[in-house]
Design an enzyme around this catalytic site. Structure first.
Site, mmCIF file in Angstrom:
data_model
loop_
_atom_site.group_PDB
_atom_site.id
_atom_site.type_symbol
_atom_site.label_atom_id
_atom_site.label_comp_id
_atom_site.label_asym_id
_atom_site.label_seq_id
_atom_site.Cartn_x
_atom_site.Cartn_y
_atom_site.Cartn_z
ATOM 1 N N ARG A 162 49.162 -87.669 -42.545
ATOM 2 C CA ARG A 162 49.049 -88.097 -41.138
ATOM 3 C C ARG A 162 50.394 -88.070 -40.415
ATOM 4 O O ARG A 162 50.677 -88.909 -39.568
ATOM 5 C CB ARG A 162 48.424 -89.489 -41.031
ATOM 6 C CG ARG A 162 47.039 -89.608 -41.625
ATOM 7 C CD ARG A 162 46.027 -88.711 -40.919
ATOM 8 N NE ARG A 162 44.749 -88.788 -41.613
ATOM 9 C CZ ARG A 162 44.387 -87.984 -42.621
ATOM 10 N NH1 ARG A 162 45.210 -87.026 -43.024
ATOM 11 N NH2 ARG A 162 43.220 -88.121 -43.207
ATOM 12 N N SER A 208 39.711 -94.007 -37.205
ATOM 13 C CA SER A 208 40.446 -94.925 -38.100
ATOM 14 C C SER A 208 41.673 -95.468 -37.383
ATOM 15 O O SER A 208 42.552 -94.710 -36.979
ATOM 16 C CB SER A 208 40.876 -94.189 -39.371
ATOM 17 O OG SER A 208 39.749 -93.713 -40.068
ATOM 18 N N GLU A 213 47.357 -95.895 -36.770
ATOM 19 C CA GLU A 213 47.321 -94.437 -36.689
ATOM 20 C C GLU A 213 47.442 -93.939 -35.252
ATOM 21 O O GLU A 213 48.162 -92.986 -34.984
ATOM 22 C CB GLU A 213 46.039 -93.921 -37.333
ATOM 23 C CG GLU A 213 45.969 -92.410 -37.429
ATOM 24 C CD GLU A 213 44.848 -91.916 -38.328
ATOM 25 O OE1 GLU A 213 44.339 -90.817 -38.077
ATOM 26 O OE2 GLU A 213 44.476 -92.633 -39.280
#
Length: 351
Positions: A160, A239, A343
């Site tokens: 990520r 998420s 995130e």
């Protein structure tokens, strides 16, 4: 190129949160994107890049500067080589590659947002990450004042994360190029156990790419991870927290905390994450810390379908969302000694 002033930004995000921008420019060509960026940089004006808005948390006060919405279009297949303009809808692009009989991104179906955002976040799900198929990224380098082409190995991809995310004020993604696979209509080997189970096959097997895509869409929909304007469980950024990656020493401490809290027979999820590193599940941590599906009584709550998704129930403010996120983060840390990291990108606010 469209220009608006005091323009609402909430409708441009999947959270549907955030105040207005002083100026909103919608660019439909690379030249318009570059011209807008250059003008803002030369004037010293703060600049916010918006693609699909699926990974943004914008403060209630909005953005005092120029918000640039990238709405470029372009989908080009040359054999197994795919080039996408930054403004292309990612989920639609995945569908088109599957229709063409190509494999490599079929398990990334249903992820909201634009193609240009995928290398920034190194988007991944259900056993695939875009870094496995991206060959190069064409971007405008604000520091050099020129368009550059960065091969995969210069993109700094990790979980990520990427060079683009590490230097958010330097690169503006214009185009992304991928190398897909012609496997006679079959998917890439399935890496994610949940997907394999849903399909009744073993990890490593291939299935028709179209079947893999539909299965992933169904799995995502069951977790509220496919956008639906009528379903507040999808008014989220997917998420909200990344899965924590722990050193072996940190993991050992974590395991002791789990045993103290939940009992010696409880084993949290653990996955290899590189030499000396272990990845565990943020969703597991959140749930075991007491933040179950549907948690919350205010206008921002945990999704009723998935503990990793924080949602706007329709009347929330960004501060409502952040208050919930902080409660979850702090609760997980108190329970297990692990600090969750958000995130989505925050604008004008911080967790």
């Amino acid at each position: 190129m469209q220009e608006l002033h005091d323009a609402p930004l909430a409708p441009l995000t999947t959270f549907r949160l955030g105040g207005p921008a002083t100026r909103l420019v919608t660019a439909t060509t690379d030249d318009e994107v570059i011209a807008t960026v250059r003008a803002a940089d030369e004037a010293g004006t703060p600049l916010l890049i918006i693609g699909g808005g699926s990974n943004l948390v914008i403060g209630d006060k909005g953005f005092d500067g120029t918000a640039l919405r990238i709405a470029t279009r372009g989908f080009a297949l040359d054999g197994t080589a795919l080039t996408l303009a930054a403004g292309e809808n990612w989920s639609d692009a995945v569908a088109r590659t599957v229709e063409a009989g190509l494999a490599g991104v079929e398990c990334l179906a249903g992820i909201p947002g634009s193609a240009g955002a995928t290398p920034i976040q190194n988007v991944g799900a259900y056993g695939q990450e875009v870094s496995a198929t991206i060959t190069e990224v064409v971007a405008y380098d604000r520091r050099a004042g020129e368009t550059v082409t960065l091969p995969n190995e210069e993109c700094g991809f990790s979980y990520r994360h990427s060079r683009f995310k590490e230097h958010p004020d330097r690169f503006v993604v214009l185009r992304v190029r991928f190398a897909l696979e012609d496997a006679d209509g079959l998917s890439a080997p399935l890496k994610y156990a949940e997907t394999a189970r849903a399909l009744g096959v073993e990890a490593g097997d291939r299935v028709p790419a179209a079947v893999a895509r539909q299965t992933v869409l169904a799995l995502r929909a069951g977790k509220g991870m496919v956008l639906d304007p009528e379903d507040h469980d999808t008014w989220s950024a997917g998420s909200f927290f990344t899965n924590p990656i722990l050193t072996e020493a940190e993991h050992a401490v974590f395991l002791r905390r789990v045993q103290d809290r939940l009992g010696a027979d409880v084993a949290p999820p653990a996955f290899p994450a590189g030499e000396g590193l272990v990845k565990t599940s943020a969703a597991w941590l959140i749930d075991r810390a007491g933040f179950t599906k549907g948690y919350g009584s205010g206008p921002a709550r945990i999704s009723t379908k998935h503990t990793l998704a924080l949602t706007n129930r329709g009347r929330a403010t960004t501060e409502d969302l952040l208050a919930l996120a902080r409660e979850v983060r702090d609760g997980v840390h108190a329970a297990f000694g692990v600090t969750l990291v958000n995130e989505p990108v925050t604008v004008g606010v911080s967790l």
